[in-house]
Design a protein around this motif. Structure first.
Motif, PDB file in Angstrom:
ATOM      1  N   ALA A 190       0.831  -1.202   0.000  1.00 13.46           N
ATOM      2  CA  ALA A 190       0.000   0.000   0.000  1.00 13.46           C
ATOM      3  C   ALA A 190       0.867   1.255   0.000  1.00 13.46           C
ATOM      4  CB  ALA A 190      -0.942  -0.002   1.210  1.00 13.46           C
ATOM      5  N   ALA A 191       1.967   1.227   0.769  1.00 14.96           N
ATOM      6  CA  ALA A 191       2.857   2.385   0.808  1.00 14.96           C
ATOM      7  C   ALA A 191       3.495   2.625  -0.558  1.00 14.96           C
ATOM      8  CB  ALA A 191       3.933   2.170   1.870  1.00 14.96           C
ATOM      9  N   ARG A 192       3.921   1.548  -1.240  1.00 14.53           N
ATOM     10  CA  ARG A 192       4.527   1.702  -2.560  1.00 14.53           C
ATOM     11  C   ARG A 192       3.506   2.209  -3.573  1.00 14.53           C
ATOM     12  NH1 ARG A 192       5.849  -2.369  -5.104  1.00 14.53           N
ATOM     13  NH2 ARG A 192       5.037  -4.066  -3.826  1.00 14.53           N
ATOM     14  N   ALA A 193       2.271   1.696  -3.486  1.00 16.01           N
ATOM     15  CA  ALA A 193       1.232   2.150  -4.407  1.00 16.01           C
ATOM     16  C   ALA A 193       0.923   3.626  -4.190  1.00 16.01           C
ATOM     17  CB  ALA A 193      -0.031   1.312  -4.216  1.00 16.01           C
ATOM     18  N   LEU A 194       0.904   4.048  -2.928  1.00 19.92           N
ATOM     19  CA  LEU A 194       0.641   5.450  -2.635  1.00 19.92           C
ATOM     20  C   LEU A 194       1.764   6.333  -3.162  1.00 19.92           C
ATOM     21  CD1 LEU A 194      -1.236   7.492  -1.249  1.00 19.92           C
ATOM     22  CD2 LEU A 194       0.054   7.119   0.859  1.00 19.92           C
ATOM     23  N   ASP A 195       3.012   5.884  -3.013  1.00 19.42           N
ATOM     24  CA  ASP A 195       4.140   6.657  -3.538  1.00 19.42           C
ATOM     25  C   ASP A 195       4.078   6.751  -5.060  1.00 19.42           C
ATOM     26  OD1 ASP A 195       5.140   7.138  -1.038  1.00 19.42           O
ATOM     27  OD2 ASP A 195       6.529   5.437  -1.063  1.00 19.42           O
ATOM     28  N   ALA A 196       3.754   5.626  -5.717  1.00 15.90           N
ATOM     29  CA  ALA A 196       3.678   5.631  -7.177  1.00 15.90           C
ATOM     30  C   ALA A 196       2.563   6.555  -7.660  1.00 15.90           C
ATOM     31  CB  ALA A 196       3.442   4.211  -7.689  1.00 15.90           C
TER      32      ALA A 196
END
Length: 341
Positions: A100-106
């Motif tokens: 979820a953190a990576r998706a939010l950053d992307a």
């Protein structure tokens, strides 16, 4: 040209939000004339976006299959909704924190500066207070199995698990045989995922905690949809006293017999508490809190007679609260000061 581009991006963000849009609805949402919207649709078609015209009295437009919209086509409201969802999902689904953190950053990186600022403003700091009633995150594999069965209306075979997630074996005191069910709805309430299903053996509707069952698809033949008793899924889940819940882990855990129906108490009891049906007018509520006074205070919110209060520490806490409340009612009213004229 800039207005046309912005309008086209807005149109692309609207189309997947519904199965179908009328021309008038699109024109209203875009703040443009119907002729202008038609031109925008033709422009997008020339760019290979599969926008299908639906003919007939109830016709309009819909986005065809085979095209994935990139994140930058989200409008501001959609982007903020995704930002909040990505930050709150890990608290209910196990193992999603890093993804979820990576998706939010992307998502943040491909957003225009104005939207990026709005999303950064919604970076949440999750705090816990003593009045939260937490649930353990759920296994995403279990969620996928149940969710796909609900979506495709495939019958399931389910086994009831222990509170710690382990499977009971035949001969164990808490063993229950596997049953076949029709999974109709997946509901999230009070941080917990519930399956609303109709049991095939007795045709009874029941609610199950998804993290307390082991489910496997028993047939790929779809079943016919049915309405839950009363026709309201939310009301059915909230008033079902047996949802497979067990008391959450707390410093203090107690119980009491309430002079209220189980369905009424189940609707307002905190998540992680257990409501036991006794008869049409009585039930037993078991719950936890960070202190005995906390449990007593929650019991008081039901505004009904209490008996069989356990353990003794909870009884003492009820007496202490009653004494404090009595002292409040007997206190003299403070003198009022006149307001300056």
């Amino acid at each position: 040209m800039a207005d046309t581009s912005r309008r086209a991006l807005r149109l692309l963000s609207l189309l997947p939000a519904r199965p179908q849009w009328s021309l008038g609805e699109l024109a209203t949402r875009l703040g443009a004339g119907e002729r202008t919207v038609r031109r925008d649709i033709e422009t997008l078609r020339q760019l290979d976006f599969p926008i299908v015209t639906v003919h007939g009295p109830g016709g309009g437009y819909r986005l065809g299959a085979g095209h994935t919209l990139p994140p930058l086509l989200f409008d501001e409201d959609q982007a903020l909704a995704v930002a909040v969802a990505l930050q709150t999902a890990p608290s209910t689904v196990f193992g999603l924190g890093d993804d979820a953190a990576r998706a939010l950053d992307a998502l943040t990186q491909v957003m225009p500066a104005r939207l990026r600022a709005s999303m950064e403003a919604l970076r949440l700091t999750r705090l816990r207070n003593y009045w939260e009633f937490p649930a353990p995150p759920i296994d995403p594999a279990a969620l996928k199995t149940v969710g796909a069965a609900v979506r495709h209306r495939h019958p399931l075979t389910i086994e009831i698990l222990r509170a710690d997630g382990s499977r009971a074996e035949p001969g164990d005191g808490d063993f229950t045989p596997a049953v076949r069910v029709e999974p109709h709805h997946l509901v999230v309430w009070a941080g917990r995922w519930y399956l609303v299903a109709r049991h095939l053996a007795d045709e009874a509707w029941r609610v199950h905690r998804v993290d307390r069952i082991h489910a496997r698809v028993s047939s790929r033949t779809p079943f016919a949809a049915s309405d839950v008793p009363g026709g309201d899924v939310a009301a059915f889940v909230m008033t079902s006293h047996d949802r497979g819940d067990t008391p959450a882990t707390w410093q203090c855990t107690g119980s009491a017999r309430l002079n209220l129906p189980a369905g009424t108490v189940a609707r307002w009891a905190p998540g992680g508490s257990v409501v036991e049906h006794l008869d049409a007018h009585h039930c037993r509520l078991t719950l936890g809190a960070w202190s005995w006074a906390g449990i007593a205070g929650i019991l008081a919110t039901f505004d009904t007679g209490l008996t069989e209060v356990r353990p003794a520490e909870l009884v003492d806490a009820c007496h202490r609260l009653a004494h404090r409340f009595s002292a409040v009612t007997e206190s003299p009213e403070p003198a009022r000061t006149s307001e300056p004229g």
